[in-house]
Design an enzyme around this catalytic site. Structure first.
Site, PDB file in Angstrom:
ATOM      1  N   TYR A 156       0.832  -1.201   0.000  1.00  0.00           N
ATOM      2  CA  TYR A 156       0.000   0.000   0.000  1.00  0.00           C
ATOM      3  C   TYR A 156       0.869   1.254   0.000  1.00  0.00           C
ATOM      4  CZ  TYR A 156      -3.571   3.360   1.495  1.00  0.00           C
ATOM      5  OH  TYR A 156      -4.404   4.430   1.580  1.00  0.00           O
ATOM      6  N   LYS A 160       1.094   4.087  -2.976  1.00  0.00           N
ATOM      7  CA  LYS A 160       0.576   5.425  -2.721  1.00  0.00           C
ATOM      8  C   LYS A 160       1.663   6.492  -2.808  1.00  0.00           C
ATOM      9  CE  LYS A 160      -3.762   4.464  -2.307  1.00  0.00           C
ATOM     10  NZ  LYS A 160      -4.723   4.957  -3.319  1.00  0.00           N
TER      11      LYS A 160
END
Length: 282
Positions: A156, A160
């Site tokens: 993640y 991101k």
């Protein structure tokens, strides 16, 4: 003095990940601002439920990590509304949670497929159509881990953080006709945090923070949604390539500071040098 309401009158806006959470809030904010809205998501049932809740939106099912499905999504949007004035790309996943030594490589890569490759596919498809039509605005979502380390959430966080640099890069490629920004919405109590609770000890120190933030209620999804509606509106003209922390950055005043925004690296990711921290070496 409060800023005037955002207007998206006569604009056509696509919201990915629009069936729940921040995406659903973004779709509602765009509708409230007067836009024509299409929402997309992977799950047909959730998509239908969101459309019934919102009222007056078009829908299309798509996995943003699949090139053919993204192209079909934009074709469906063109059929429904013609020109695409703005895209708010909210679709994303946490991916596997835990120490890097214990993660499944396939699950790790699939999170990058959705969070990063999916962002590329959506932005690419939007930009091609917006360029042909004379311009538009794209809003992407970053989040936890983009501006600092996020242990046990490597897929993640990597995706991101990459979205932020992707935003900065394509803003320069596509400007000035197409403006691109990304938003960190703050800790929003969405379905993703159920995954942290389920992960338990694998989530590391973020488990306790998640519990505490959920107890406090977190940041309302409407905070990030309001930022997204602003950034796809004409009020944000001239703002591009920026990483916006929706709860903190006072972005509604940014139109008054366009010269500083356009000529400096404020609200971007940069390497920190020793001299910038008062050190006398290098």
């Amino acid at each position: 003095m409060d800023a005037p309401p955002v207007s998206l009158h006569d604009k056509s806006i696509l919201v990915t990940g629009g069936s729940m959470g921040i995406g659903l809030a973004c779709a509602r904010a765009a509708l409230d601002a007067g836009a024509r809205v299409m929402i997309c998501a992977r799950g047909a049932e959730a998509l239908a439920a969101a459309a019934a809740e919102l009222g007056g939106v078009a829908t299309a099912r798509a996995d943003v990590g699949e090139p053919d499905e993204v192209e079909a999504l934009f074709e469906a949007f063109a059929t429904a509304f013609g020109r695409c004035d703005g895209v708010i790309h909210c679709a994303g996943v946490y991916g596997p949670i835990g120490p890097i030594t214990e993660l499944d490589p396939g699950a790790w890569w699939d999170a990058l497929r959705i969070n990063l490759f999916g962002t590329f596919l959506v932005a690419r498809a939007a930009a091609r159509r917006m360029r042909a039509a004379g311009g538009g605005r794209i809003v992407l979502f970053s989040g936890g881990g983009a501006s600092g380390p996020f242990p046990n959430y490597t897929a993640y966080a990597s995706g991101k953080a990459a979205v932020v640099r992707f935003t900065e890069t394509i803003a320069q490629e596509l400007g000035p006709e197409i403006e691109v920004n990304c938003i960190a919405p703050g800790f929003v109590a969405t379905r993703l945090h159920r995954e942290t609770l389920d992960a338990g000890a694998r989530a590391g120190t973020f488990l306790d923070r998640t519990r505490a933030e959920l107890e406090r209620g977190g940041v309302a999804p409407e905070v990030g949604a309001a930022a997204a509606a602003f950034l796809v509106s004409d009020a944000a003209a001239g703002i591009t390539g920026k990483f916006v922390a929706a709860p903190y950055d006072g972005y509604r005043a940014w139109p008054e500071r366009l010269e500083a925004l356009q000529t400096t690296d404020v609200f971007t990711l940069r390497r920190i040098l020793p001299r910038e921290r008062g050190m006398d070496w290098q």
